[in-house]
Design a protein around this motif. Structure first.
Motif, PDB file in Angstrom:
ATOM      1  N   LYS A 230       9.279 -33.630 -26.976  1.00  0.00           N
ATOM      2  CA  LYS A 230       7.726 -34.165 -26.921  1.00  0.00           C
ATOM      3  C   LYS A 230       8.105 -35.540 -28.229  1.00  0.00           C
ATOM      4  N   PRO A 231       8.689 -36.442 -27.300  1.00  0.00           N
ATOM      5  CA  PRO A 231       8.883 -37.445 -28.380  1.00  0.00           C
ATOM      6  C   PRO A 231       7.799 -38.227 -28.876  1.00  0.00           C
ATOM      7  N   GLU A 232       6.518 -38.193 -28.147  1.00  0.00           N
ATOM      8  CA  GLU A 232       5.754 -38.801 -28.708  1.00  0.00           C
ATOM      9  C   GLU A 232       4.706 -37.827 -29.475  1.00  0.00           C
ATOM     10  N   GLN A 233       4.635 -37.095 -29.615  1.00  0.00           N
ATOM     11  CA  GLN A 233       4.736 -36.229 -30.646  1.00  0.00           C
ATOM     12  C   GLN A 233       5.855 -36.230 -32.265  1.00  0.00           C
ATOM     13  N   LYS A 234       4.718 -35.435 -33.080  1.00  0.00           N
ATOM     14  CA  LYS A 234       5.282 -34.703 -34.270  1.00  0.00           C
ATOM     15  C   LYS A 234       5.722 -33.727 -34.178  1.00  0.00           C
ATOM     16  N   ARG A 235       6.421 -33.299 -33.159  1.00  0.00           N
ATOM     17  CA  ARG A 235       6.120 -31.630 -32.437  1.00  0.00           C
ATOM     18  C   ARG A 235       7.247 -31.280 -31.474  1.00  0.00           C
ATOM     19  N   SER A 236       7.837 -30.215 -32.138  1.00  0.00           N
ATOM     20  CA  SER A 236       9.231 -29.833 -30.680  1.00  0.00           C
ATOM     21  C   SER A 236       8.876 -29.080 -30.205  1.00  0.00           C
ATOM     22  N   TYR A 237       9.550 -27.895 -28.923  1.00  0.00           N
ATOM     23  CA  TYR A 237       9.034 -26.423 -28.477  1.00  0.00           C
ATOM     24  C   TYR A 237      10.353 -26.176 -27.942  1.00  0.00           C
ATOM     25  N   ILE A 238      10.797 -24.866 -28.153  1.00  0.00           N
ATOM     26  CA  ILE A 238      11.538 -24.102 -27.377  1.00  0.00           C
ATOM     27  C   ILE A 238      11.176 -22.916 -27.748  1.00  0.00           C
ATOM     28  N   SER A 239      10.595 -22.937 -26.319  1.00  0.00           N
ATOM     29  CA  SER A 239       9.936 -21.723 -25.639  1.00  0.00           C
ATOM     30  C   SER A 239      10.602 -21.473 -24.284  1.00  0.00           C
ATOM     31  N   ARG A 240      10.287 -19.598 -24.352  1.00  0.00           N
ATOM     32  CA  ARG A 240       9.762 -18.606 -23.252  1.00  0.00           C
ATOM     33  C   ARG A 240       8.467 -18.517 -22.611  1.00  0.00           C
ATOM     34  N   SER A 241       8.647 -18.246 -21.114  1.00  0.00           N
ATOM     35  CA  SER A 241       7.336 -17.817 -20.952  1.00  0.00           C
ATOM     36  C   SER A 241       7.873 -16.516 -19.730  1.00  0.00           C
ATOM     37  N   LEU A 242       6.698 -15.785 -18.830  1.00  0.00           N
ATOM     38  CA  LEU A 242       5.436 -15.127 -18.701  1.00  0.00           C
ATOM     39  C   LEU A 242       5.177 -15.823 -17.396  1.00  0.00           C
ATOM     40  N   GLU A 243       5.545 -15.874 -16.208  1.00  0.00           N
ATOM     41  CA  GLU A 243       4.308 -16.088 -15.058  1.00  0.00           C
ATOM     42  C   GLU A 243       3.062 -14.756 -14.647  1.00  0.00           C
ATOM     43  N   ASP A 244       2.534 -15.416 -14.106  1.00  0.00           N
ATOM     44  CA  ASP A 244       1.819 -14.170 -13.147  1.00  0.00           C
ATOM     45  C   ASP A 244       0.527 -13.144 -14.538  1.00  0.00           C
ATOM     46  N   THR A 245       0.154 -13.202 -14.935  1.00  0.00           N
ATOM     47  CA  THR A 245      -0.415 -12.861 -15.898  1.00  0.00           C
ATOM     48  C   THR A 245      -1.778 -12.896 -16.758  1.00  0.00           C
TER      49      THR A 245
END
Length: 292
Positions: A230-245
């Motif tokens: 997210k270079p346009e923000q002062k935030r970055s994320y490292i994530s894991r998601s679960l779909e179809d919930t």
């Protein structure tokens, strides 16, 4: 121990911090919200002088959480903190704690904190009452996060429960300010996720230092992760998601919350030691970034 007692993850910022011509005892950060927590210590019975100091320091620092610790609270000073919790905004909290020393047999003495005054909505195991002005989606989020909070309390693990709010995410401390573990959900798109969120002016540098160990991190997590700088923000994320919930499927909700709890605990185990040792000077930008 103090943080566990009041339900706030604390990071010490300063001791004897100057506030005008006075000095505040201990100044901490709430690592989830990055807000100031002021702690005033008094190893005797409470008195008016310390109450005045407490309010003066809080005003000078714009502290959101104020903690007054003493050997014994008078009824008048307990009532004063109760009154402050009644009349101030919801995002301001005043705690009064009495401290004791306990010894079992020949063991070393250990401190014990007893809460004698606390904010109106502070009570473990009690869910906030939904307001009439919440939309159906906000009510669903509040109900969903309340269920997650209750499950975290049952597990009694490293992730400390926080107050559920009617929004699509919840944040948890990981031991350092500007870093947070977040859980997010989407009613419309039917997914849930767990993320390490990096904030502030050094977020990009810290993100890239972590990304250098991407293989080791994903091996420890046991899955591939989404790395969003997210270079346009002062935030970055490292994530894991679960779909179809489906958040509205109450029969499947326990499975979803179990998944969130397990991934929160795994993220904390893997990222917490790394986050605490991160040094922004370890980031070496490539030639294009240097030129820019």
């Amino acid at each position: 121990m103090l943080g566990d007692t009041i339900g706030v993850e604390l990071e010490v910022e300063a001791q004897e911090r100057n506030v005008g011509q006075f000095r505040a005892d201990i100044l901490c950060k709430d690592t989830v919200t990055d807000s100031w927590v002021l702690i005033e210590n008094q190893l005797e019975r409470t008195d008016h002088t310390h109450l005045g100091q407490l309010l003066t320091y809080a005003a000078g620092l714009e502290a959101v959480t104020v903690v007054w610790i003493a050997e014994r609270f008078t009824d008048e000073h307990r009532a004063a903190l109760d009154w402050l919790n009644e009349i101030t905004a919801e995002d301001l909290s005043f705690f009064g704690l009495e401290i004791e020393l306990w010894r079992i047999g020949d063991s070393p003495m250990a401190p014990k904190f007893n809460v004698v005054s606390h904010p109106n909505d502070w009570k473990k195991g009690v869910s906030p009452n939904p307001r009439n002005d919440l939309t159906p989606t906000q009510q669903l989020y509040l109900e969903y996060w309340t269920g997650l909070r209750d499950l975290l309390e049952q597990r009694d693990g490293v992730i400390k429960p926080v107050k559920p709010l009617p929004r699509n995410w919840m944040g948890f401390g990981i031991g350092r300010s500007k870093f947070r573990l977040d859980v997010s959900a989407s009613v419309r798109d039917k997914w849930i996720s767990v993320s390490l969120t990096l904030r502030g002016s050094d977020a990009k540098s810290h993100f890239n230092v972590l990304k250098q160990d991407r293989i080791d991190i994903e091996t420890a997590i046991g899955a591939e992760l989404e790395w969003e700088e997210k270079p346009e923000q002062k935030r970055s994320y490292i994530s894991r998601s679960l779909e179809d919930t489906d958040l509205e499927d109450r029969q499947d909700r326990d499975r979803q919350c179990q998944w969130l709890c397990e991934k929160l605990e795994t993220f904390h185990k893997v990222f917490s030691p790394r986050v605490k040792e991160l040094d922004v000077n370890d980031y070496i930008p490539d030639e294009n970034e240097t030129a820019e």
